[in-house]
Scaffold this active site. Structure first.
Site, PDB file in Angstrom:
ATOM      1  CB  THR A  10      -0.907   0.001   1.248  1.00  0.00           C
ATOM      2  OG1 THR A  10      -1.605  -1.235   1.295  1.00  0.00           O
ATOM      3  CG2 THR A  10      -1.897   1.139   1.201  1.00  0.00           C
ATOM      4  CB  VAL A  11       3.323   2.572   2.448  1.00  0.00           C
ATOM      5  CG1 VAL A  11       4.271   3.769   2.526  1.00  0.00           C
ATOM      6  CG2 VAL A  11       2.309   2.624   3.590  1.00  0.00           C
ATOM      7  CE  LYS A 100       3.218   0.810  12.284  1.00  0.00           C
ATOM      8  NZ  LYS A 100       2.277   1.088  11.241  1.00  0.00           N
ATOM      9  CD  GLU A 124       6.967  13.950  10.217  1.00  0.00           C
ATOM     10  OE1 GLU A 124       7.815  14.802  10.477  1.00  0.00           O
ATOM     11  OE2 GLU A 124       6.054  13.648  11.011  1.00  0.00           O
ATOM     12  CB  VAL A 127       4.939   8.887  14.501  1.00  0.00           C
ATOM     13  CG1 VAL A 127       3.914   9.280  15.557  1.00  0.00           C
ATOM     14  CG2 VAL A 127       6.045   8.042  15.120  1.00  0.00           C
ATOM     15  N   GLY A 129       1.108   8.697  10.232  1.00  0.00           N
ATOM     16  CA  GLY A 129       0.873   8.738   8.783  1.00  0.00           C
ATOM     17  C   GLY A 129       1.304  10.067   8.202  1.00  0.00           C
ATOM     18  CB  ILE A 131      -0.311  13.878  11.359  1.00  0.00           C
ATOM     19  CG1 ILE A 131      -1.718  13.321  11.152  1.00  0.00           C
ATOM     20  CG2 ILE A 131      -0.351  15.096  12.266  1.00  0.00           C
ATOM     21  CD1 ILE A 131      -2.378  12.804  12.432  1.00  0.00           C
ATOM     22  CD  GLU A 185      -1.339  -5.827   9.403  1.00  0.00           C
ATOM     23  OE1 GLU A 185      -0.633  -6.827   9.212  1.00  0.00           O
ATOM     24  OE2 GLU A 185      -0.893  -4.752   9.831  1.00  0.00           O
ATOM     25  CE  LYS A 200       1.625   4.055  14.146  1.00  0.00           C
ATOM     26  NZ  LYS A 200       0.180   3.868  13.880  1.00  0.00           N
TER      27      LYS A 200
END
Lengths: 411, 411
Positions: A10-11, A100, A124, A127, A129, A131, A185, A200
């Site tokens: 996904t990422v 993380k 960054e 933690v 996503g 933000i 999941e 996190k």
């Protein structure tokens, strides 16, 4: 600038698409041609129809035949991610990761490797996503002593608790729904037991307090033991239940925990629902700041990685030169005076009530019996968690009952 | 590193104290001795008993006999602040400022001077006090196209509107209270007429959309014409009134405004009360992010300046290399379909009602008459502000009445 992209879930695919999309504007603004040169995946067959199939590989050895300027890791987990990152950092290649687990576990040692090879490790995206939180904390608030940090920072559990509250369903039903929606999941342990939130929190806290904190040293409690009656109780008191991650610099050590708590309807967290995340930081100069947004997802997380990437493209990033304190005392119990909700089961109501009033006579006590069961809910104020537990253990022993205690969190 | 501090009011003294307080930890972490070397003030006599009186001066010529590594400006206003900053930037000395008037007015030209002298101009403190917002927007969200920005960003007006709502008092009484509390200046024009909020919005919007926007080109409306009955109406609908600053990239131009709006009790802004500020940014990748905190005050603002300072101390800061688009079309009317509240005065109720139903027949219309006056409130939906105004102008003309229209803002 040539990028090695590790992982294409996904990422990873979000990062690839966002770099493609921004390639032109990056060229225009920074006069750099930034492109993903190779992509490492497990299963090559899955990408046979991908328009850039020729840049995919399933072999790290094959991948590193190329020279890269930047590596982006989106595989997750500790190994082999650690080995890959170590390889790039030791070659002086800057690394960006959203991992993380890895940062909470191996962050200090990876940062050390980056530093001694005069390169950087950016995380960054690990933690909250998309933000922006680590950079504001580390850079914008650098003139502050951070007093405390709190957060609703795991979307899966927040979705489950929101569903239980709004739809009047059990934990099991809400978990199933979360799995169907792709918010949980198939093995949800890391989320529902609070490990993800704790990792996190520890990343935030280590940076905030400039101390190396081990995530396994802090008390963790997840939401898998939350009963429908606990949520009914929230309704009856106009409370909400949140899996709260919070820590505080007590001067002589750190208190930090992940645990389910009640918050009032007036709480800043009361409306942080479903997949939303929120972080509140308190600095001595700035006071309380709150950051809210989607804490996960393909493009929010890719957005954070792009922010790190464009820092590197502009040669803007330096490794933090803070000296972190290595050994730190951890308080195991909530150290402040607070309101608590106690769930009591299997006891004799009459005896329990007598014992409670004897033990907590000086405090305001409020009892409510769950309509559909023999569960008793008690609300009381205690000076700190340790003495509360001593009293509750005694009562439980005398009345031969079980209990579970919930903090009423006051932010 | 030697700092020239210009101005020693609320913010200036906060900066001085915070640097003093952090001197040791800066030395420890960054091996730099950062200290305020000289302070420029208007009236030397006020500081005769200050322990560092010997570093105060009331002469800029005297001040610049010294060599400095960094200049921090907290004087406010356009001149002489502009001349001072120009002087330092032309000498290649980095400058930090909290001066939103100056940045909104002269930001592009000062940034140009900084760039051509290979130094930097930092102004995180100019928007949102201690809330980290410019750096997150410019750096962390660099991979996003910013779609829109909204904010409650002026503490004075938010305090006044909160007081009017909570304490059921008039605008004049609330303003007086704000002045007594030190939340409003003796000449409150810049705050209550929305100029301060507009300057901050334009700083945010210029960075967000990468366009040079002139703050005087955008429609501004303050709160000095808000009636007690407007607030009563908010109560009756469970709305709140906020002075909202918002802008949107429409593709073919920018719509941006500062105006009093109604928000529902479910709005993210509904609980941003008193001196609190909040900013919501929407990026195409990250979605909506919200930042909340105290938007002004001695130490919150000094906190933002320290963040900028420590970037410079670490040599971390580079000037933004974005190419800003110079000429941009400005939309003068709210371009989206929305709910509006119309306040109608001096008209004949019967005729007004007839005309309203004729004009807005296809839309849901809701009328309420203020109990204590002849004021009529109408709630309706319009396709956009321009057509709404055409219809209202016609009604006002026919019925010989006056009107004022308020957007019901939907964030």
């Amino acid at each position: 600038m040539k990028i090695a992209l590790l992982g294409y879930g996904t990422v990873g695919s979000g990062v690839y698409e966002l770099i493609e999309k921004n390639n032109e504007s990056i060229q225009e603004n920074f006069s750099k041609d930034v492109r993903v040169e190779r992509i490492l995946v497990n299963n090559l067959n899955k990408y046979k129809t991908h328009k850039a199939f020729n840049i995919f590989t399933n072999s790290f050895d094959e991948l590193i035949k190329e020279d890269f300027d930047i590596a982006i890791e989106t595989i997750g987990g500790i190994y082999p991610a650690y080995d890959y990152l170590e390889y790039f950092l030791k070659k002086g290649i800057p690394v960006i990761t959203a991992n993380k687990d890895l940062i909470a576990e191996k962050g200090p040692s990876l940062l050390e490797i980056a530093k001694s090879n005069n390169t950087i490790l950016s995380f960054e995206a690990s933690v909250g996503g998309g933000i922006p939180i680590l950079k504001p904390l580390q850079e914008c608030l650098a003139g502050n002593t951070i007093k405390n940090i709190s957060a609703v920072i795991n979307g899966t559990t927040n979705y489950i608790l929101t569903k239980m509250f709004n739809d009047d369903i059990s934990y099991e039903a809400a978990l199933e729904l979360a799995q169907e929606m792709g918010f949980a999941e198939s093995d949800p342990t890391s989320d529902v037991e609070g490990y993800d939130a704790m990792r996190k929190l520890v990343i935030l806290s280590s940076i905030g307090y400039k101390k190396n904190i081990k995530w396994t040293d802090l008390p963790i409690e997840g939401i898998s033991n939350i009963l429908k009656s606990d949520i009914d109780y929230a309704h009856s008191e106009n409370y909400r239940m949140k899996l709260m991650a919070f820590s505080e610099d007590m001067g002589d050590g750190i208190y930090g925990t992940v645990r389910p708590v009640y918050v009032t309807s007036q709480s800043k967290y009361a409306k942080i629902d479903n997949e939303y995340n929120a972080v509140i930081l308190e600095g001595d100069a700035v006071g309380e700041l709150m950051f809210t947004g989607k804490g996960a997802g393909k493009f929010p997380t890719a957005s954070a990685i792009l922010g790190d990437l464009l820092d590197i493209v502009q040669n803007k990033k330096k490794h933090p030169s803070y000296h972190y304190q290595d050994s730190v005392h951890i308080h195991q119990y909530y150290p402040r005076k607070s309101k608590w909700v106690i769930r009591l089961t299997n006891g004799k109501l009459h005896e329990l009530t007598r014992l409670l009033f004897e033990s907590f006579s000086s405090n305001a006590i409020k009892l409510s019996k769950d309509a559909n069961s023999d569960i008793l809910y008690v609300q009381l104020v205690a000076e700190n968690e340790e003495t509360l537990l001593q009293q509750l253990n005694q009562i439980a022993h005398t009345a031969n009952c079980k209990y579970k205690h919930f903090l009423v969190f006051d932010k």
